[in-house]
Design a protein around this motif. Structure first.
Motif, PDB file in Angstrom:
ATOM      1  N   HIS A  94       0.790  -1.233   0.000  1.00 49.49           N
ATOM      2  CA  HIS A  94       0.000   0.000   0.000  1.00 49.49           C
ATOM      3  C   HIS A  94       0.822   1.282   0.000  1.00 49.49           C
ATOM      4  O   HIS A  94       0.327   2.329  -0.409  1.00 49.49           O
ATOM      5  N   THR A  95       2.072   1.225   0.487  1.00 56.41           N
ATOM      6  CA  THR A  95       2.842   2.459   0.643  1.00 56.41           C
ATOM      7  C   THR A  95       4.331   2.156   0.759  1.00 56.41           C
ATOM      8  O   THR A  95       4.725   0.997   0.920  1.00 56.41           O
ATOM      9  N   THR A  96       5.129   3.213   0.682  1.00 58.86           N
ATOM     10  CA  THR A  96       6.562   3.099   0.940  1.00 58.86           C
ATOM     11  C   THR A  96       6.933   3.805   2.237  1.00 58.86           C
ATOM     12  O   THR A  96       8.104   3.870   2.595  1.00 58.86           O
ATOM     13  N   LYS A  97       5.938   4.344   2.933  1.00 55.71           N
ATOM     14  CA  LYS A  97       6.172   5.075   4.181  1.00 55.71           C
ATOM     15  C   LYS A  97       5.826   4.208   5.384  1.00 55.71           C
ATOM     16  O   LYS A  97       5.050   3.266   5.303  1.00 55.71           O
ATOM     17  N   CYS A  98       6.399   4.589   6.509  1.00 53.76           N
ATOM     18  CA  CYS A  98       6.121   3.894   7.764  1.00 53.76           C
ATOM     19  C   CYS A  98       4.678   4.110   8.215  1.00 53.76           C
ATOM     20  O   CYS A  98       4.062   5.134   7.885  1.00 53.76           O
ATOM     21  N   ASN A  99       4.215   3.155   8.999  1.00 54.05           N
ATOM     22  CA  ASN A  99       2.896   3.294   9.611  1.00 54.05           C
ATOM     23  C   ASN A  99       2.934   4.430  10.633  1.00 54.05           C
ATOM     24  O   ASN A  99       3.975   5.036  10.871  1.00 54.05           O
ATOM     25  N   ASN A 100       1.803   4.679  11.252  1.00 53.40           N
ATOM     26  CA  ASN A 100       1.713   5.653  12.341  1.00 53.40           C
ATOM     27  C   ASN A 100       2.211   7.033  11.929  1.00 53.40           C
ATOM     28  O   ASN A 100       3.009   7.659  12.625  1.00 53.40           O
ATOM     29  N   GLY A 101       1.757   7.507  10.769  1.00 56.08           N
ATOM     30  CA  GLY A 101       2.139   8.840  10.315  1.00 56.08           C
ATOM     31  C   GLY A 101       3.604   8.955   9.949  1.00 56.08           C
ATOM     32  O   GLY A 101       4.207  10.007  10.102  1.00 56.08           O
ATOM     33  N   ASP A 102       4.180   7.866   9.456  1.00 53.78           N
ATOM     34  CA  ASP A 102       5.586   7.805   9.056  1.00 53.78           C
ATOM     35  C   ASP A 102       6.521   8.072  10.236  1.00 53.78           C
ATOM     36  O   ASP A 102       7.577   8.667  10.090  1.00 53.78           O
ATOM     37  N   ALA A 103       6.094   7.608  11.439  1.00 50.68           N
ATOM     38  CA  ALA A 103       6.874   7.830  12.653  1.00 50.68           C
ATOM     39  C   ALA A 103       7.454   6.516  13.178  1.00 50.68           C
ATOM     40  O   ALA A 103       6.839   5.466  13.028  1.00 50.68           O
ATOM     41  N   TYR A 104       8.606   6.614  13.796  1.00 50.91           N
ATOM     42  CA  TYR A 104       9.244   5.475  14.447  1.00 50.91           C
ATOM     43  C   TYR A 104       8.843   5.440  15.919  1.00 50.91           C
ATOM     44  O   TYR A 104       8.545   6.478  16.517  1.00 50.91           O
ATOM     45  N   THR A 105       8.867   4.245  16.507  1.00 48.01           N
ATOM     46  CA  THR A 105       8.693   4.095  17.948  1.00 48.01           C
ATOM     47  C   THR A 105       9.968   3.469  18.505  1.00 48.01           C
ATOM     48  O   THR A 105      10.640   2.691  17.819  1.00 48.01           O
ATOM     49  N   THR A 106      10.311   3.816  19.729  1.00 46.23           N
ATOM     50  CA  THR A 106      11.539   3.340  20.357  1.00 46.23           C
ATOM     51  C   THR A 106      11.261   2.075  21.153  1.00 46.23           C
ATOM     52  O   THR A 106      10.259   1.988  21.860  1.00 46.23           O
ATOM     53  N   HIS A 107      12.153   1.083  21.019  1.00 40.31           N
ATOM     54  CA  HIS A 107      11.951  -0.221  21.651  1.00 40.31           C
ATOM     55  C   HIS A 107      13.176  -0.650  22.439  1.00 40.31           C
ATOM     56  O   HIS A 107      14.307  -0.414  22.027  1.00 40.31           O
ATOM     57  N   GLY A 108      12.895  -1.324  23.580  1.00 41.66           N
ATOM     58  CA  GLY A 108      13.936  -1.876  24.440  1.00 41.66           C
ATOM     59  C   GLY A 108      13.731  -3.364  24.617  1.00 41.66           C
ATOM     60  O   GLY A 108      13.245  -4.048  23.712  1.00 41.66           O
ATOM     61  N   THR A 109      14.065  -3.863  25.800  1.00 42.07           N
ATOM     62  CA  THR A 109      14.044  -5.307  26.027  1.00 42.07           C
ATOM     63  C   THR A 109      12.658  -5.873  26.326  1.00 42.07           C
ATOM     64  O   THR A 109      12.490  -7.087  26.294  1.00 42.07           O
TER      65      THR A 109
END
Length: 144
Positions: A94-109
């Motif tokens: 459907h797209t070449t952009k990220c989900n969530n408004g083309d935003a990244y989320t930060t992840h840890g353990t």
């Protein structure tokens, strides 16, 4: 005998007034036993990947979602405190952009959600980049 009935009646009344449900021990055991099974069915099929630091975002996949998980989840497997990865999902049909408004989320353990309520059979790539330069060689898992 009458005192036991009176006490039991009083306890049931108090529980009802407080909105507390009294669940038989056998029902509690089966509910608790089923909770880990649900989590295992999703996370049990997780893929293990390794991110090597680079300036640009790195893509992993293409993957296809299944009924095993309702979401796309990610967690780091590292002993180094303070190491994080930023991630997003690209729904490639459907797209070449990220989900969530083309935003990244930060992840840890801990397991974290990258995308929620994803339909079964959806094709996606996982796009990852370092949160900071501490993320040199980071092993992580995705479950979908």
């Amino acid at each position: 005998m009458i005192r036991n009935r009176t006490l039991a009646s009083a306890l049931c009344t108090a529980a009802a007034l407080l909105g507390v449900a009294v669940v038989p021990a056998s029902a509690q055991t089966s509910t608790v036993a089923n909770a880990p099974a649900a989590a295992t069915s999703c996370y049990g099929g997780a893929k293990t990947l390794t991110y090597h630091y680079q300036a640009a975002a790195k893509e992993y996949g293409t993957y296809t979602t299944s009924s095993r998980c309702n979401d796309i989840n990610l967690r780091l497997i590292t002993d180094e405190p303070g190491v994080f990865l930023d991630a997003c999902v690209v729904f490639v049909d459907h797209t070449t952009k990220c989900n969530n408004g083309d935003a990244y989320t930060t992840h840890g353990t801990e397991w974290g959600t990258v995308a929620t309520d994803v339909k079964d059979g959806t094709h996606f790539v996982l796009r990852v980049h370092a949160y900071d330069i501490d993320a040199q060689n980071v092993t992580f898992q995705i479950a979908y």
